[in-house]
Motif scaffolding. Structure first.
Motif, short mmCIF file in Angstrom:
data_model
loop_
_atom_site.label_atom_id
_atom_site.label_comp_id
_atom_site.label_asym_id
_atom_site.label_seq_id
_atom_site.Cartn_x
_atom_site.Cartn_y
_atom_site.Cartn_z
N VAL A 29 0.84 -1.20 0.00
CA VAL A 29 0.00 0.00 0.00
C VAL A 29 0.88 1.26 0.00
CG1 VAL A 29 -1.66 1.31 1.38
CG2 VAL A 29 -1.98 -1.14 1.05
N LEU A 30 1.93 1.24 0.79
CA LEU A 30 2.84 2.38 0.83
C LEU A 30 3.52 2.62 -0.52
CD1 LEU A 30 4.11 4.54 2.67
CD2 LEU A 30 5.94 2.91 3.12
N ALA A 31 3.95 1.54 -1.18
CA ALA A 31 4.58 1.68 -2.50
C ALA A 31 3.60 2.20 -3.53
CB ALA A 31 5.16 0.33 -2.93
N HIS A 32 2.35 1.76 -3.46
CA HIS A 32 1.35 2.25 -4.41
C HIS A 32 0.98 3.72 -4.14
CE1 HIS A 32 0.79 -1.94 -5.67
NE2 HIS A 32 0.40 -1.39 -6.80
N LEU A 33 1.08 4.13 -2.89
CA LEU A 33 0.85 5.55 -2.58
C LEU A 33 1.98 6.43 -3.11
CD1 LEU A 33 -0.51 5.45 1.08
CD2 LEU A 33 -1.73 6.23 -0.95
N LEU A 34 3.20 5.94 -3.03
CA LEU A 34 4.36 6.72 -3.46
C LEU A 34 4.65 6.61 -4.95
CD1 LEU A 34 6.83 6.01 -0.53
CD2 LEU A 34 5.51 8.07 -0.95
N ALA A 35 4.10 5.60 -5.61
CA ALA A 35 4.42 5.34 -7.02
C ALA A 35 4.15 6.53 -7.95
CB ALA A 35 3.69 4.09 -7.50
N PRO A 36 3.00 7.19 -7.87
CA PRO A 36 2.78 8.32 -8.78
C PRO A 36 3.77 9.47 -8.56
CG PRO A 36 0.71 7.62 -7.80
CD PRO A 36 1.79 6.89 -7.10
N ARG A 37 4.13 9.71 -7.31
CA ARG A 37 5.07 10.80 -7.01
C ARG A 37 6.48 10.49 -7.51
NH1 ARG A 37 2.62 10.71 -1.33
NH2 ARG A 37 0.79 12.01 -1.61
N LEU A 38 6.83 9.20 -7.51
CA LEU A 38 8.18 8.81 -7.92
C LEU A 38 8.25 8.40 -9.38
CD1 LEU A 38 9.13 6.73 -4.76
CD2 LEU A 38 9.84 9.05 -5.34
N GLY A 39 7.11 8.39 -10.06
CA GLY A 39 7.08 8.04 -11.47
C GLY A 39 7.21 6.54 -11.74
N TRP A 40 6.83 5.72 -10.76
CA TRP A 40 6.90 4.27 -10.92
C TRP A 40 5.64 3.76 -11.60
CZ3 TRP A 40 8.26 2.74 -5.23
CH2 TRP A 40 9.58 3.11 -4.96
N ARG A 41 5.79 2.73 -12.40
CA ARG A 41 4.64 2.01 -12.91
C ARG A 41 4.17 1.03 -11.85
NH1 ARG A 41 6.70 0.70 -19.00
NH2 ARG A 41 6.74 2.87 -19.69
N GLU A 42 3.06 0.38 -12.12
CA GLU A 42 2.48 -0.53 -11.13
C GLU A 42 3.40 -1.71 -10.82
OE1 GLU A 42 -1.85 -2.52 -10.21
OE2 GLU A 42 -1.51 -1.46 -12.07
N GLY A 43 4.05 -2.23 -11.84
CA GLY A 43 4.98 -3.34 -11.64
C GLY A 43 6.17 -2.95 -10.79
N SER A 44 6.64 -1.74 -10.94
CA SER A 44 7.77 -1.27 -10.12
C SER A 44 7.35 -1.15 -8.66
CB SER A 44 8.26 0.07 -10.63
OG SER A 44 8.74 -0.03 -11.94
N ALA A 45 6.15 -0.67 -8.43
CA ALA A 45 5.67 -0.55 -7.05
C ALA A 45 5.54 -1.93 -6.41
CB ALA A 45 4.32 0.16 -7.02
N ILE A 46 5.04 -2.90 -7.15
CA ILE A 46 4.92 -4.27 -6.63
C ILE A 46 6.30 -4.85 -6.37
CG2 ILE A 46 4.20 -6.62 -7.21
CD1 ILE A 46 1.84 -5.36 -8.73
N GLY A 47 7.23 -4.64 -7.29
CA GLY A 47 8.57 -5.17 -7.14
C GLY A 47 9.31 -4.59 -5.95
N VAL A 48 9.22 -3.28 -5.77
CA VAL A 48 9.87 -2.64 -4.64
C VAL A 48 9.26 -3.11 -3.33
CG1 VAL A 48 10.20 -0.41 -3.48
CG2 VAL A 48 10.68 -0.64 -5.91
N ALA A 49 7.95 -3.20 -3.29
CA ALA A 49 7.27 -3.66 -2.07
C ALA A 49 7.65 -5.10 -1.75
CB ALA A 49 5.76 -3.54 -2.23
N LEU A 50 7.72 -5.95 -2.77
CA LEU A 50 8.08 -7.34 -2.54
C LEU A 50 9.52 -7.47 -2.08
CD1 LEU A 50 7.30 -10.29 -2.57
CD2 LEU A 50 7.91 -10.37 -4.99
#
Length: 120
Positions: A29-50
């Protein structure tokens, strides 16, 4: 970091898995909240969180399992000292497996909740 708070046996395995699952859910949830601000795609947010969930949730046990496989256990003193540093050495491999599965399940549950919230 001491794992003395965990029970021994299967109860400790399930406790460790639940901790890793909750950590994965929170980090997802934290990665998905920060993803738009950091310019991450959805897969990047999942990967970083994992990756963070695996390192934080299973890092100590995974390192001890890796270290146990490379240390030279040639004397009873070395064996005793190495096993004394591990919380519940008999269930270490199972605990690492369940921590990995718990982290994966938590991250995927967080992704599912985020996708349901955003209407995807």
């Amino acid at each position: 970091m001491g794992l003395q708070m965990l029970s021994t046996g299967w109860a400790g395995v399930w406790q460790a898995a639940a901790i890793a699952c909750g950590l994965g859910l929170l980090l997802s949830v934290l990665a998905h909240l920060l993803a738009p601000r950091l310019g991450w795609r959805e897969g990047s947010a999942i990967g970083v969180a994992l990756l963070l969930a695996l390192v934080l949730g299973a890092g100590v046990d995974a390192w001890q399992l890796f270290h146990l496989s490379i240390v030279r256990l040639e004397s009873p003193y070395v064996i005793q000292r190495t096993l004394a540093a591990i919380h519940d050495p008999g269930m270490l491999g199972v605990r690492v497996l369940f921590e990995f599965l718990g982290a994966i399940a938590g991250v995927m549950a967080g992704w599912f909740l985020w996708a349901a919230r955003s209407g995807r």
